[in-house]
Design a protein around this motif. Sequence first.
Motif, short mmCIF file in Angstrom:
data_model
loop_
_atom_site.label_atom_id
_atom_site.label_comp_id
_atom_site.label_asym_id
_atom_site.label_seq_id
_atom_site.Cartn_x
_atom_site.Cartn_y
_atom_site.Cartn_z
N SER A 33 45.77 45.12 37.05
CA SER A 33 45.13 46.14 36.30
C SER A 33 43.61 46.11 36.91
CB SER A 33 45.36 45.78 34.96
OG SER A 33 44.70 44.80 34.68
N GLY A 34 43.20 45.45 37.62
CA GLY A 34 41.67 45.44 38.09
C GLY A 34 40.86 44.42 37.41
N LEU A 35 39.68 44.44 37.25
CA LEU A 35 38.84 43.62 36.46
C LEU A 35 39.07 43.52 35.06
CD1 LEU A 35 35.45 44.28 38.58
CD2 LEU A 35 36.96 42.32 38.64
N ILE A 36 38.86 42.19 34.42
CA ILE A 36 38.96 42.21 33.07
C ILE A 36 37.94 41.28 32.76
CG2 ILE A 36 40.34 41.31 30.92
CD1 ILE A 36 42.74 41.89 32.97
N ALA A 37 36.82 41.50 31.46
CA ALA A 37 35.93 40.75 31.19
C ALA A 37 36.19 40.45 29.41
CB ALA A 37 34.59 41.31 31.26
N ASN A 38 36.03 39.44 29.05
CA ASN A 38 36.02 39.05 27.99
C ASN A 38 34.90 37.85 27.35
OD1 ASN A 38 38.31 40.19 26.22
ND2 ASN A 38 39.30 39.58 27.97
N PRO A 39 34.23 38.05 26.51
CA PRO A 39 33.43 37.11 25.69
C PRO A 39 34.03 35.88 25.11
CG PRO A 39 33.06 39.01 24.45
CD PRO A 39 34.06 39.36 25.51
N ILE A 40 33.91 34.79 25.50
CA ILE A 40 34.68 33.43 24.66
C ILE A 40 33.96 32.30 24.92
CG2 ILE A 40 37.14 34.51 25.16
CD1 ILE A 40 37.26 32.63 27.49
#
Length: 213
Positions: A33-40
């Motif tokens: 689905s393309g780029l994914i970014a999550n703060p963890i």
Amino acid sequence: MYQPPHFKEERLDVQHALIQAHPLGLLVTNGSSGLIANPIPFALDASASPLGTLRAHLSRANQQWRDFDPAQEALVVFQGVESYITPSWYEAKRETGKVVPTWNYVIVQAYGRMRAIDDPEWLLRQISDVTRHQEAGRPEPWSTADAPADFLAAQLKGIVGVEIEVTRIEGKWKVSQNRSDTDRQRVAAGLRDDAHEEAHAMADLVETRGAKS
């Protein structure tokens, strides 16, 4: 990332210290689905591999652990202190007016291939490592052992672990090294007049880092 030589920080211990001080990293992966970014929040195991190994967990409902390409590098961005720098602090503001504002910041980018881990024992160790680090110094530090075992087991079912053996790491300390001694002194003084603690931390870096060697 763009790396002028005077801002580059290549000492691994310094890079690791920033990660440990600012463990909330922005995890960036690429998938169908393309780029994914999550703060963890991450736990760093500095001895697990030559450049260190990062461990974290995601909610099972978070699609990032399912939709990533294991053949591609993942990127984790760790942001340290940052501050706006007004051109009013520069000597040239008074002399010529030929100045512009900038932003000082400290950042580490870690790269490596990510793998998902669905193992309750691994997850419990990861959570315990993160909380032990964050709770250290509290009068009554919380531990995973404080929670009822059945409750904790149920919570673990809702998350999935991720691990990244770091294969490439970059540090950038942009803290006015490209300015004159006078400008750095004025920048540090201006930052110390700011009420925010982060500005004072940046003033320390401006004073200690010095000019480009």
